[in-house]
Design an enzyme around this catalytic site. Structure first.
Site, PDB file in Angstrom:
ATOM      1  N   HIS A 178      70.315  70.091  60.970  1.00 40.19           N
ATOM      2  CA  HIS A 178      69.549  69.330  59.976  1.00 40.19           C
ATOM      3  C   HIS A 178      70.450  68.410  59.152  1.00 40.19           C
ATOM      4  CE1 HIS A 178      65.881  72.248  60.137  1.00 40.19           C
ATOM      5  NE2 HIS A 178      65.814  71.300  61.052  1.00 40.19           N
ATOM      6  N   ASP A 233      70.808  67.643  56.080  1.00 44.59           N
ATOM      7  CA  ASP A 233      71.497  68.093  54.866  1.00 44.59           C
ATOM      8  C   ASP A 233      72.641  69.053  55.173  1.00 44.59           C
ATOM      9  OD1 ASP A 233      69.282  69.807  55.620  1.00 44.59           O
ATOM     10  OD2 ASP A 233      69.529  70.897  53.732  1.00 44.59           O
ATOM     11  N   HIS A 234      72.927  69.258  56.456  1.00 49.82           N
ATOM     12  CA  HIS A 234      74.035  70.118  56.875  1.00 49.82           C
ATOM     13  C   HIS A 234      75.096  69.382  57.693  1.00 49.82           C
ATOM     14  CE1 HIS A 234      71.883  73.799  55.511  1.00 49.82           C
ATOM     15  NE2 HIS A 234      70.863  72.970  55.655  1.00 49.82           N
ATOM     16  N   ASP A 262      70.520  78.179  56.763  1.00 53.13           N
ATOM     17  CA  ASP A 262      69.099  78.236  56.392  1.00 53.13           C
ATOM     18  C   ASP A 262      68.372  79.344  57.145  1.00 53.13           C
ATOM     19  OD1 ASP A 262      69.603  76.044  54.811  1.00 53.13           O
ATOM     20  OD2 ASP A 262      68.385  74.639  55.970  1.00 53.13           O
ATOM     21  N   HIS A 319      73.727  74.386  61.582  1.00 48.33           N
ATOM     22  CA  HIS A 319      72.627  73.838  62.385  1.00 48.33           C
ATOM     23  C   HIS A 319      72.526  72.343  62.158  1.00 48.33           C
ATOM     24  CE1 HIS A 319      70.661  74.501  58.518  1.00 48.33           C
ATOM     25  NE2 HIS A 319      69.594  73.847  58.910  1.00 48.33           N
ATOM     26  N   HIS A 333      64.820  79.082  62.411  1.00 49.55           N
ATOM     27  CA  HIS A 333      64.720  77.860  61.591  1.00 49.55           C
ATOM     28  C   HIS A 333      64.935  76.654  62.506  1.00 49.55           C
ATOM     29  CE1 HIS A 333      65.190  75.239  58.126  1.00 49.55           C
ATOM     30  NE2 HIS A 333      66.384  74.886  58.525  1.00 49.55           N
ATOM     31  N   HIS A 391      70.840  77.099  50.220  1.00 50.80           N
ATOM     32  CA  HIS A 391      69.966  76.480  49.205  1.00 50.80           C
ATOM     33  C   HIS A 391      69.688  77.430  48.041  1.00 50.80           C
ATOM     34  CE1 HIS A 391      68.676  72.920  51.615  1.00 50.80           C
ATOM     35  NE2 HIS A 391      68.868  73.729  52.642  1.00 50.80           N
TER      36      HIS A 391
HETATM   37 FE    FE Z   1      68.968  72.980  54.720  1.00 50.75          FE
HETATM   38 ZN    ZN Z   2      67.770  73.393  57.688  1.00 52.47          ZN
END
Ligand code: FE
Ligand code: ZN
Length: 256
Positions: free
Chosen positions: A59, A61-62, A134, A57, A115, A172
């Site tokens: 975001h 941090d991805h 996530d 996805h 999410h 995570h």
């Molecule tokens: Fe994340």
């Molecule tokens: Zn995320």
């Protein structure tokens, strides 16, 4: 056959990075790109090339590591068609029902909105494992940043139907906090009590609690258990629809 390397990334954000290597062909994928320096270090340590990034996805941090890795390795960037404009450097767009061949290992793609609206997961059915980003966490699930409770419950219900021994790699290490919340809504669940204690012991030694399995999540994850009478009673939703119970559990977690 797949070889999986798991390593912490972005300590302040508790991400996990994953490298996945198909034994037969030596083809290597990174699942998302949480910390490109760390990913490069893990590749270098093994003398591996990076062939592809499989994004779950959009975001930061991805996907923020995509450009650096693509520049060094010329790897193919694969991600959800639904979020194509937000996935940095995307080359190949995948949708629900598509598959991706990592050498001789095949991942099925499931669209799991909730999410984010376009989130996808990668299910290597033959290897009995999945990368769920996530969407599902050990004893938890992703926050509903974009989707509705009904969408997320629909997504989790599909994952819940996988074979019980399916190994689940999530993005995570949130398990210990998730366990605290889970116990607050289902304190009488003995499997949950036992697992929370196990998780505390692992974390005290700084060991990962990921991966998990579908069997374990079905037994202990409150977001997989809206049909639990104890949970329904504790969130004041006895006999409500599973969407509604799930939604109330999620709301309470947001405030926990
Ligand atoms: Fe994340
Ligand atoms: Zn995320």
């Amino acid at each position: 056959m797949l070889e999986i390397v798991q390593f912490p990334c972005i300590p302040s954000n508790s991400n996990y990075g994953y490298l996945v290597r198909d034994h037969a062909t030596g083809t290597v994928a990174a699942i998302d790109s949480p910390d490109p320096d760390m990913i490069e270090r893990e590749l270098d340590a093994r003398g591996w090339n990076l062939d592809v990034i499989l994004n779950t996805h959009h975001h930061w941090d991805h996907v923020d590591g995509n450009p650096q890795l693509k520049a060094r390795y010329g790897c193919t960037v694969v991600g959800p068609s639904y979020e194509r404009r937000k996935i940095k450097g995307i080359d190949v767009e995948l949708s629900d029902g598509d598959s991706w061949a990592l050498g001789e290992s095949v991942a099925q793609v499931l669209h799991t909105p909730g999410h984010t609206l376009g989130h996808i997961v990668y299910y290597f059915a033959e290897d009995g494992l999945a990368f769920v980003g996530d969407t599902l966490f050990a004893m938890g699930c992703g926050r509903l940043f974009e989707g509705t409770p009904a969408q997320m419950w629909g997504s989790l219900a599909r994952l819940r139907d996988w074979p019980e021994d399916t190994v689940i790699y999530c993005a995570h290490e949130y398990t210990q906090a998730n366990a605290r919340f889970a116990l607050s809504v289902e304190p009488g669940n003995q499997a949950l009590q036992a697992r929370a204690a196990e998780v505390d012991a692992l974390r005290a030694e700084d060991k990962p609690t990921v991966p998990t399995t579908i069997a374990r999540e079905r037994a202990t994850n409150p977001f997989m258990r809206p049909d639990s009478a104890e949970i329904q009673a504790n969130v004041d939703r006895v006999g409500a629809s599973l969407d509604e119970v799930f939604g109330e559990v999620r709301r309470r977690k947001d405030r926990f």
